[in-house]
Enzyme design. Structure first.
Site, mmCIF file in Angstrom:
data_model
loop_
_atom_site.group_PDB
_atom_site.id
_atom_site.type_symbol
_atom_site.label_atom_id
_atom_site.label_comp_id
_atom_site.label_asym_id
_atom_site.label_seq_id
_atom_site.Cartn_x
_atom_site.Cartn_y
_atom_site.Cartn_z
ATOM 1 C CG ASN A 1 -13.006 -0.860 3.776
ATOM 2 O OD1 ASN A 1 -13.330 -1.222 4.902
ATOM 3 N ND2 ASN A 1 -11.861 -0.249 3.528
ATOM 4 C CD GLU B 1 -10.109 6.001 0.769
ATOM 5 O OE1 GLU B 1 -8.993 5.781 0.245
ATOM 6 O OE2 GLU B 1 -10.242 6.665 1.807
ATOM 7 C CG ASP C 1 -2.010 1.011 1.157
ATOM 8 O OD1 ASP C 1 -1.701 2.221 1.281
ATOM 9 O OD2 ASP C 1 -3.169 0.629 0.985
ATOM 10 C CG HIS D 1 -8.988 -3.128 -2.458
ATOM 11 N ND1 HIS D 1 -10.072 -2.431 -2.991
ATOM 12 C CD2 HIS D 1 -8.580 -2.408 -1.387
ATOM 13 C CE1 HIS D 1 -10.282 -1.339 -2.276
ATOM 14 N NE2 HIS D 1 -9.392 -1.303 -1.283
#
Length: 126
Positions: free
Chosen positions: A97, A105, A39, A110
Site C-alpha cells: 500500500n 498504515e 503479521d 513493506h
C-alpha cells in the site's frame, strides 16, 4: 491510521522499532536487506510482512532512492520467503500500500505476502 506514503521517514514507527529489536516479532527470514515476519493480525492462513532494512516510507520512496543492491536483495528476500513457506505450488499474493487512499498504515515500506487459501478477488467490490 492511514499515512501519506511520503516523507519524512519517522524513525519511531513500529517497523523501525522491530528492526532495532525494541519490539519483538515472529521472524521468518532475515538477510542484510530485509526482514520477514508474521503479521500480528493475519488476513489469510499465511500473512507475512517483508520490510526493507533501510528507512523508506513507501514503495515510491524505495523505488526512487534505494540502491540497486538493496532493491535486488529485498526482491530476492520476498521470493525466498514465498518459496520457503511452500506458497509457490498453490499461489500467493503480494500487496504494498502507498498512501492514505490505499490504506497504508505504517510509514515504512513493506510488502504483505498472503497465501495458504484461495484469496478471492483482487479488490473488495461493494
Amino acid at each position: 491510521m492511514a499515512v501519506s506514503g511520503r516523507g519524512p521517514y519517522d524513525p519511531q514507527n513500529v517497523f523501525a522499532k522491530i528492526l532495532r529489536g525494541e519490539i519483538p516479532c515472529r521472524k521468518i527470514y532475515e538477510n542484510e536487506y530485509a526482514l520477514a515476519f508474521h503479521d500480528i493480525a493475519p488476513q489469510a492462513p499465511v500473512h507475512v510482512l517483508v520490510i526493507p532494512k533501510g528507512p523508506y516510507v513507501s514503495f515510491a520512496d524505495f523505488s526512487q532512492t534505494a540502491g540497486e543492491a538493496e532493491i535486488a536483495g529485498f526482491t530476492r528476500a520476498v521470493g525466498h520467503v514465498a518459496a520457503s513457506l511452500g506458497l509457490e505450488d498453490h499461489g500467493y499474493r503480494l500487496l504494498a500500500n502507498m498512501g492514505a487512499a490505499a490504506g497504508q498504515e505504517v510509514p515504512h515500506f513493506h510488502v504483505h505476502l498472503f497465501g495458504g487459501a484461495a484469496l478471492g478477488p483482487m479488490l473488495h467490490r461493494s
